[in-house]
Design an enzyme around this catalytic site. Structure first.
Site, short mmCIF file in Angstrom:
data_model
loop_
_atom_site.label_atom_id
_atom_site.label_comp_id
_atom_site.label_asym_id
_atom_site.label_seq_id
_atom_site.Cartn_x
_atom_site.Cartn_y
_atom_site.Cartn_z
N GLY A 125 9.74 -40.98 1.97
CA GLY A 125 9.50 -40.19 0.76
C GLY A 125 10.77 -39.53 0.26
O GLY A 125 11.08 -39.58 -0.94
N ASN A 155 3.04 -40.30 7.07
CA ASN A 155 3.16 -41.13 8.27
C ASN A 155 1.84 -41.83 8.59
O ASN A 155 0.76 -41.30 8.33
CB ASN A 155 3.66 -40.31 9.46
CG ASN A 155 3.15 -38.89 9.48
OD1 ASN A 155 2.89 -38.30 8.43
ND2 ASN A 155 2.97 -38.34 10.65
N THR A 156 1.96 -43.01 9.17
CA THR A 156 0.78 -43.80 9.56
C THR A 156 1.01 -44.30 11.00
O THR A 156 1.15 -45.50 11.24
CB THR A 156 0.59 -45.00 8.62
OG1 THR A 156 1.83 -45.71 8.48
CG2 THR A 156 0.11 -44.58 7.25
N GLU A 159 7.43 -49.99 0.93
CA GLU A 159 8.87 -49.73 0.94
C GLU A 159 9.53 -50.63 1.99
O GLU A 159 9.05 -50.72 3.11
CB GLU A 159 9.13 -48.26 1.27
CG GLU A 159 10.59 -47.87 1.19
CD GLU A 159 11.24 -48.38 -0.09
OE1 GLU A 159 10.82 -47.97 -1.18
OE2 GLU A 159 12.17 -49.21 0.00
N ALA A 217 15.68 -50.03 5.08
CA ALA A 217 15.96 -49.88 6.51
C ALA A 217 16.78 -48.60 6.67
O ALA A 217 17.61 -48.27 5.81
CB ALA A 217 16.73 -51.08 7.03
N LYS A 230 3.74 -56.25 3.51
CA LYS A 230 4.59 -55.27 4.22
C LYS A 230 4.47 -55.47 5.73
O LYS A 230 5.48 -55.53 6.44
CB LYS A 230 4.18 -53.84 3.82
CG LYS A 230 4.86 -52.75 4.59
CD LYS A 230 6.36 -52.73 4.38
CE LYS A 230 7.05 -51.92 5.46
NZ LYS A 230 8.49 -51.92 5.37
N ALA A 235 3.52 -58.18 7.17
CA ALA A 235 4.05 -59.51 7.47
C ALA A 235 5.57 -59.50 7.52
O ALA A 235 6.17 -60.09 8.43
CB ALA A 235 3.57 -60.50 6.40
N SER A 295 19.94 -57.92 21.39
CA SER A 295 20.10 -56.50 21.71
C SER A 295 19.28 -56.14 22.93
O SER A 295 18.51 -56.96 23.44
CB SER A 295 19.65 -55.64 20.53
OG SER A 295 18.25 -55.78 20.34
N CYS A 317 8.76 -48.30 13.06
CA CYS A 317 7.82 -49.18 12.36
C CYS A 317 7.54 -50.54 12.97
O CYS A 317 6.39 -50.99 12.93
CB CYS A 317 8.26 -49.34 10.91
SG CYS A 317 8.12 -47.79 10.02
N PHE A 328 17.99 -45.23 17.37
CA PHE A 328 17.47 -46.60 17.53
C PHE A 328 18.36 -47.65 16.89
O PHE A 328 18.21 -48.84 17.15
CB PHE A 328 16.02 -46.70 17.04
CG PHE A 328 15.85 -46.84 15.55
CD1 PHE A 328 15.80 -45.74 14.72
CD2 PHE A 328 15.70 -48.09 14.97
CE1 PHE A 328 15.63 -45.87 13.35
CE2 PHE A 328 15.51 -48.25 13.60
CZ PHE A 328 15.50 -47.12 12.80
#
Ligand code: NAD
Ligand code: UGA
Length: 479
Positions: free
Chosen positions: A22, A96-97, A167, A170, A226, A228, A275, A282, A344
Site C-alpha cells: 500500500g 495483509n492476507t 500487485e 518485488a 497473481k 499463478a 540460493s 508471499c 530475505f
C-alpha cells in the site's frame, strides 16, 4: 487498453493498509497523478506516524524521495480510515492476507479477516458509489464474497464496483517496478458498469504507464493470475535449487547450468539464481493458498504438484545448514558462526520468511554461537524473529547464543565459519583478507548466494563452499 472518456473520473483515492504494498504503490500513484488526492490509512498508528516522519517504516531504494516530493501535497498518511473512505471515489484494499494459523485450512488457506474487516468498514461508512480494488493477493473468487458483504451492510441501492488489480512489485526494486511495470492487470465483471470501473482505474495508471501495458481480464482470471505468477516464479527457484544439489554432488556448476539453460529464449535467464532458499512474505503463503484452493476444488494431484515447490525450498535451507555442520567436522557446538545478511533479499529490511531465520534456528539447535550482521534489518526485528515470545523460547536463552554485530568485520571476528545468507553488495567487496586474519583456522566461507569470488578467497586461504558448486570447484586439489 484504449480509454473510454465516459469512464468515471477518479479524484480521490483511499488505500487501506500502509504496508510494503500500500505505501509504495500509492505513493507512486500520488507522484504520477498530482491531480488525485491519495490518502493511505492504517489501523496501526505507529506505522502511520512512521510514514509521516523522516524514517519511513519500509526501506526501499527511491521511496524516501517519492514520499518527500508528494507528502502534504496530494499524499497523506492517516489513521482516520472512515474519513478517507468517505472522501474517495476509488479504494485500494492493500491489507495483509497471511496464512491461517488455526481453524479450517490452518497452515494453508489465506486469512481473509483483514480483507473482510476492511470491506465491512467500507460498506458501513460509504454514502456515495465507490470503486473497490483488491490490491491484496487473495484466493480466486474473493471479489464475490466482498460483493455479498458490501450489499448486505450498506445503504440500499448504493453502487459498488469491485475490481481485481494485483500487485507484482518485488521488494528492493519496488519503485522501479511501480514506475515501469511489465504489466498492469485489471480484472472486472464483463458488465458495462464493470468495464467502466476498469476504465476508470486504467485511466489512473495511464498517467505514466503505456496503454499497451495495461490489460483487462475477467475478475477470476485476474485473481488467479497473481497466485499463478508467484507460483511460477517460486517454481523456477526450487527447480534451480534442485539442480544445485545435483551440481554439488557431481562437480557441475549451477551458475553455468543456469546460464546455459537461460540462453534458450523459451526459458530465459531470470529467476534462475540458485540460493540457500527463497524467502519473503508471499511465495510460500501464495503457494500454500494455491495448494488449499486446489485441494478444496477436489484436485489433490494439482495440490501435490505445487506443494513440492515448498518442500524443495525447505530441503534447500536444511541441506545448506547440514553442509555447514558436516564440513565443520560434524560439530558446531560452541563454535562461532557469522551469519552475513538477515533480510530475505538485498535492498530490503524485510525479514518475513527469510532463509536466515531457518539457518539460525538450525545452528542454535546444534549449540553454535551465532553472530549476525545485516546492513538494514533493525536489531529489535532480529530478536523478534529469533524468539517466539510466549510460545517456545525465551529471549534470555537466545541472547546466550546469539549476538548482533554492527559490521560484517565485527561479526566474523574469531568465527570458525562465515555464512552468507543475503546477497547484499557489500559482502562482495568485503575486505576478505582482514576477515581471514581475524578468524579461527581453518576458516570456512559458506556462500548461500554464490556471490563472492571463490577463487580469490581460496587464494587468501579460505575454504569456500558455494551453493551449487561441485567438488572440483570447491577443492581443486582433491578433485
Ligand atoms: P503488510 O503487513 O506490510 O501491510 C498490511 C497493512 O494493512 C498493515 O500495516 C496492517 O496494519 C494493515 N491493516 C490490516 N487490516 C487493516 C484494516 N482493517 N484497516 C486498516 N489497515 C489494516 O503487508 P504487505 O506486504 O503490504 O502485503 C499486503 C498484501 O499485498 C498481501 O496480500 C500481499 O500478499 C500482497 N503483496 C505483497 C507484496 C510485497 O512485496 N510485500 C507484493 C505484492 C503483493
Ligand atoms: C515476489 C515476486 O517477485 C513479485 O512479483 C511479487 O509481487 C511478490 O513476490 C509478492 O507477491 O509479494 P519478492 O518476494 O519481494 O517478490 O522478491 P523476489 O525478488 O521475488 O525474491 C523472493 C525470494 O526469492 C528472495 O528470497 C530471493 O533471494 C529469492 N530468489 C529470487 C532466488 O533465490 N533466486 C532467484 O533467482 C530469484
Amino acid at each position: 487498453m484504449v480509454l473510454d472518456r465516459t469512464a468515471p473520473k477518479v479524484r480521490a483515492i483511499c488505500c487501506i493498509g500502509a504496508g510494503y504494498v500500500g505505501g509504495p504503490t500509492c505513493s507512486v500513484i500520488a507522484q504520477r497523478c498530482p491531480h488525485i488526492k491519495v490518502t493511505i490509512v492504517d489501523v496501526n498508528p505507529v506505522r502511520i506516524a512512521a510514514w509521516n516522519s523522516d524514517t519511513l517504516p519500509v526501506f526501499e531504494p527511491g521511496l524516501d524521495e517519492v514520499v518527500k516530493e508528494c507528502r502534504g501535497r496530494n499524499l497523506f498518511f492517516s489513521t482516520d480510515i472512515d474519513d478517507a473512505i468517505r472522501e474517495a471515489d476509488l479504494i485500494f484494499v492493500s491489507v495483509n492476507t497471511p496464512t491461517k494459523k488455526s481453524g479450517v485450512g490452518a497452515g494453508y488457506a489465506a486469512d481473509l479477516h483483514y480483507v473482510e474487516a476492511s470491506t465491512r468498514r467500507i460498506a458501513s461508512v460509504s454514502d456515495a458509489p465507490k470503486i473497490i480494488v483488491e490490491k491484496s493477493t487473495v484466493p480466486c473468487r474473493t471479489a464475490s464474497s466482498m460483493r455479498v458483504i458490501l450489499e448486505a451492510n450498506s445503504r440500499p441501492g448504493l453502487r459498488f464496483d469491485i475490481l481485481s488489480n494485483p500487485e507484482f512489485l518485488a521488494e528492493g526494486t519496488a519503485i522501479r517496478d511501480l514506475s515501469a511495470p511489465d504489466r498492469v492487470l485489471i480484472g472486472s465483471l464483463s458488465t458495462p458498469e464493470g468495464k467502466a470501473a476498469a476504465r476508470a482505474l486504467a485511466a489512473v495508471y495511464e498517467n505514466w504507464v503505456p496503454p499497451e501495458k495495461i490489460f483487462t481480464t475477467g475478475l477470476w482470471s485476474s485473481e488467479l493470475s497473481k497466485l499463478a505468477a508467484n507460483a511460477l516464479l517460486a517454481q523456477r527457484i526450487s527447480s534451480i535449487n534442485a539442480m544445485a544439489a545435483i551440481c554439488e554432488a557431481t562437480g557441475a556448476d549451477v551458475d553455468e547450468v543456469a546460464h546455459a539453460c537461460g540462453l534458450d529464449a523459451r526459458i530465459g535467464p531470470k529467476f534462475l539464481k540458485a540460493s540457500v532458499g527463497f524467502g519473503g512474505s508471499c511465495f510460500q503463503k501464495d503457494i500454500l493458498n494455491l495448494v488449499y484452493l486446489s485441494d478444496s476444488l477436489g484436485l489433490p494431484q494439482v495440490a501435490a504438484y505445487w506443494k513440492q515447490v515448498i518442500t524443495m525450498n525447505e530441503y534447500s535451507k536444511a541441506r545448506f545448514a547440514q553442509k555447514v555442520v558436516q564440513t565443520l567436522f560434524s560439530t558446531i557446538t560452541n563454535k562461532k558462526i557469522a551469519v552475513l545478511g538477515f533480510a530475505f533479499k538485498k535492498d530490503t529490511g524485510d525479514t518475513r520468511e527469510t532463509a536466515a531465520i531457518s539457518l539460525c534456528k538450525d545452528f542454535r539447535s546444534e549449540n553454535a554461537l551465532v553472530s549476525i550482521y545485516d546492513p538494514k534489518v533493525p536489531e529489535a526485528q532480529i530478536w523478534l524473529d529469533l524468539t517466539e515470545p510466549g510460545v517456545v523460547d525465551d529471549g534470555q536463552k537466545v541472547k546466550q547464543q546469539v549476538t548482533i554485530a554492527a559490521s560484517a568485520i565485527e561479526a566474523c571476528k574469531d568465527a570458525e565459519a562465515v555464512v552468507i545468507a543475503t546477497e547484499w553488495d557489500e559482502f562482495r567487496t568485503l575486505d576478505w583478507a582482514t576477515v581471514y586474519k581475524s578468524m579461527k583456522k581453518p576458516a570456512f566461507v559458506f556462500d548461500g548466494r554464490s556471490i563472492v569470488d571463490a577463487a580469490a578467497l581460496r587464494k587468501i586461504g579460505f575454504q569456500v563452499h558455494s551453493v551449487g558448486k561441485g567438488p572440483e570447484i570447491q577443492d581443486p586439489v582433491w578433485a
